[in-house]
Design a protein around this motif. Structure first.
Motif, PDB file in Angstrom:
ATOM      1  N   PRO A 297       0.807  -1.225   0.000  1.00 22.81           N
ATOM      2  CA  PRO A 297       0.000   0.000   0.000  1.00 22.81           C
ATOM      3  C   PRO A 297       0.840   1.274   0.000  1.00 22.81           C
ATOM      4  O   PRO A 297       0.447   2.286  -0.596  1.00 22.81           O
ATOM      5  CB  PRO A 297      -0.820  -0.103   1.293  1.00 22.81           C
ATOM      6  CG  PRO A 297      -0.633  -1.460   1.834  1.00 22.81           C
ATOM      7  CD  PRO A 297       0.540  -2.079   1.145  1.00 22.81           C
ATOM      8  N   LEU A 298       1.997   1.232   0.645  1.00 24.84           N
ATOM      9  CA  LEU A 298       2.875   2.404   0.680  1.00 24.84           C
ATOM     10  C   LEU A 298       3.450   2.687  -0.701  1.00 24.84           C
ATOM     11  O   LEU A 298       3.522   3.841  -1.139  1.00 24.84           O
ATOM     12  CB  LEU A 298       3.999   2.189   1.688  1.00 24.84           C
ATOM     13  CG  LEU A 298       3.544   1.943   3.133  1.00 24.84           C
ATOM     14  CD1 LEU A 298       4.722   1.522   3.996  1.00 24.84           C
ATOM     15  CD2 LEU A 298       2.881   3.182   3.697  1.00 24.84           C
ATOM     16  N   VAL A 299       3.864   1.629  -1.388  1.00 26.08           N
ATOM     17  CA  VAL A 299       4.392   1.775  -2.746  1.00 26.08           C
ATOM     18  C   VAL A 299       3.294   2.293  -3.672  1.00 26.08           C
ATOM     19  O   VAL A 299       3.501   3.245  -4.441  1.00 26.08           O
ATOM     20  CB  VAL A 299       4.975   0.437  -3.256  1.00 26.08           C
ATOM     21  CG1 VAL A 299       5.269   0.495  -4.751  1.00 26.08           C
ATOM     22  CG2 VAL A 299       6.229   0.075  -2.462  1.00 26.08           C
ATOM     23  N   ASP A 300       2.113   1.701  -3.591  1.00 25.55           N
ATOM     24  CA  ASP A 300       1.016   2.115  -4.468  1.00 25.55           C
ATOM     25  C   ASP A 300       0.627   3.568  -4.230  1.00 25.55           C
ATOM     26  O   ASP A 300       0.359   4.316  -5.168  1.00 25.55           O
ATOM     27  CB  ASP A 300      -0.200   1.208  -4.270  1.00 25.55           C
ATOM     28  CG  ASP A 300       0.013  -0.184  -4.887  1.00 25.55           C
ATOM     29  OD1 ASP A 300       0.938  -0.322  -5.721  1.00 25.55           O
ATOM     30  OD2 ASP A 300      -0.732  -1.105  -4.527  1.00 25.55           O
ATOM     31  N   ALA A 301       0.628   3.975  -2.969  1.00 26.56           N
ATOM     32  CA  ALA A 301       0.287   5.376  -2.644  1.00 26.56           C
ATOM     33  C   ALA A 301       1.302   6.324  -3.253  1.00 26.56           C
ATOM     34  O   ALA A 301       0.949   7.370  -3.819  1.00 26.56           O
ATOM     35  CB  ALA A 301       0.197   5.556  -1.135  1.00 26.56           C
ATOM     36  N   ARG A 302       2.572   5.982  -3.158  1.00 30.12           N
ATOM     37  CA  ARG A 302       3.627   6.826  -3.732  1.00 30.12           C
ATOM     38  C   ARG A 302       3.522   6.890  -5.248  1.00 30.12           C
ATOM     39  O   ARG A 302       3.706   7.947  -5.850  1.00 30.12           O
ATOM     40  CB  ARG A 302       5.005   6.319  -3.329  1.00 30.12           C
ATOM     41  CG  ARG A 302       5.390   6.586  -1.902  1.00 30.12           C
ATOM     42  CD  ARG A 302       5.968   7.979  -1.698  1.00 30.12           C
ATOM     43  NE  ARG A 302       7.114   8.205  -2.549  1.00 30.12           N
ATOM     44  CZ  ARG A 302       8.340   7.683  -2.315  1.00 30.12           C
ATOM     45  NH1 ARG A 302       8.552   6.932  -1.246  1.00 30.12           N
ATOM     46  NH2 ARG A 302       9.313   7.933  -3.151  1.00 30.12           N
ATOM     47  N   LEU A 303       3.213   5.757  -5.855  1.00 29.81           N
ATOM     48  CA  LEU A 303       3.089   5.733  -7.314  1.00 29.81           C
ATOM     49  C   LEU A 303       1.886   6.556  -7.773  1.00 29.81           C
ATOM     50  O   LEU A 303       1.961   7.274  -8.770  1.00 29.81           O
ATOM     51  CB  LEU A 303       2.988   4.300  -7.817  1.00 29.81           C
ATOM     52  CG  LEU A 303       4.279   3.474  -7.736  1.00 29.81           C
ATOM     53  CD1 LEU A 303       4.002   2.005  -8.001  1.00 29.81           C
ATOM     54  CD2 LEU A 303       5.318   4.012  -8.709  1.00 29.81           C
ATOM     55  N   ARG A 304       0.787   6.466  -7.037  1.00 32.08           N
ATOM     56  CA  ARG A 304      -0.407   7.258  -7.374  1.00 32.08           C
ATOM     57  C   ARG A 304      -0.154   8.751  -7.188  1.00 32.08           C
ATOM     58  O   ARG A 304      -0.606   9.574  -7.967  1.00 32.08           O
ATOM     59  CB  ARG A 304      -1.599   6.847  -6.523  1.00 32.08           C
ATOM     60  CG  ARG A 304      -2.316   5.601  -7.006  1.00 32.08           C
ATOM     61  CD  ARG A 304      -3.659   5.434  -6.342  1.00 32.08           C
ATOM     62  NE  ARG A 304      -3.579   5.422  -4.890  1.00 32.08           N
ATOM     63  CZ  ARG A 304      -3.350   4.354  -4.150  1.00 32.08           C
ATOM     64  NH1 ARG A 304      -3.184   3.181  -4.727  1.00 32.08           N
ATOM     65  NH2 ARG A 304      -3.308   4.437  -2.830  1.00 32.08           N
TER      66      ARG A 304
END
Length: 197
Positions: free
Chosen positions: A186-193
């Motif tokens: 979720p942390l990676v996805d949030a940063r990518l978004r």
């Protein structure tokens, strides 16, 4: 004339070092590719200190891989790999690729959750926050021990995963897959978004 002779001697030594490194690297590639023609490097009794640092690194990695594949010889191979890695790191402190290899070696020798393995991971991120060749293994390993990592290392793992995801069109899904089903996802996805580095 003396200067020319000294230059020729120096050039000869450098050529010998480069030949040694190329030979060891080629053996490492053969091992990784499942080909033959590398066992003599693993079995070599040449002392670690007699090797160029890059050759010591390659031989140490080869011995670590051999230890993982041959449990009956693992203890001896890990001892030899530790000596090789120690020489490489002593000659070139804070060498990112060597630090990641030392993490892999510590994981095999002491276990993935051992304090020395986690310390090696920390050192690898201090030495090199982003490593294209080693990033997939390092990210996958870090995600597997996420609960044991401090916030600073977790942040570096997320940084490296986002960096790898954005490296090319082909690495986006691959990088996200390295942390899939882990608390890092979720942390990676949030940063990518968010679109921020």
């Amino acid at each position: 004339m003396t200067v020319l002779a000294a230059c020729l001697v120096f050039a000869g030594r450098m050529l010998a070092v480069e030949y040694d490194v190329m030979r060891t690297k080629a053996a490492s590639v053969r091992q990784a590719g499942g080909l033959s023609g590398y066992q003599d490097v693993i079995d070599s009794n040449r002392p670690s200190e007699a090797l160029p640092p890059r050759s010591a690194l390659f031989r140490g990695i080869m011995r670590a891989h051999a230890a993982a594949a041959e449990p009956g010889k693992a203890a001896a191979l890990l001892r030899l790999a530790t000596a090789d890695m120690g020489h490489a790191l002593a000659a070139r402190p804070a060498w990112g690729e060597a630090e990641v290899s030392a993490t892999y070696l510590a994981m095999l020798r002491d276990g993935p959750e051992a304090a020395c393995t986690l310390d090696a991971l920390r050192r690898s991120y201090s030495a090199a926050p982003f490593l294209r060749g080693s990033a997939p293994w390092r990210i996958r390993y870090a995600a597997s021990v996420w609960r044991l990592l401090d916030p600073a290392i977790r942040s570096r793992v997320v940084d490296e995963t986002v960096w790898l995801a954005r490296a090319t069109d082909h690495t986006y899904g691959y990088a996200r897959g390295l942390v899939a089903q882990t608390p890092a996802a979720p942390l990676v996805d949030a940063r990518l978004r968010a679109g921020t580095d």
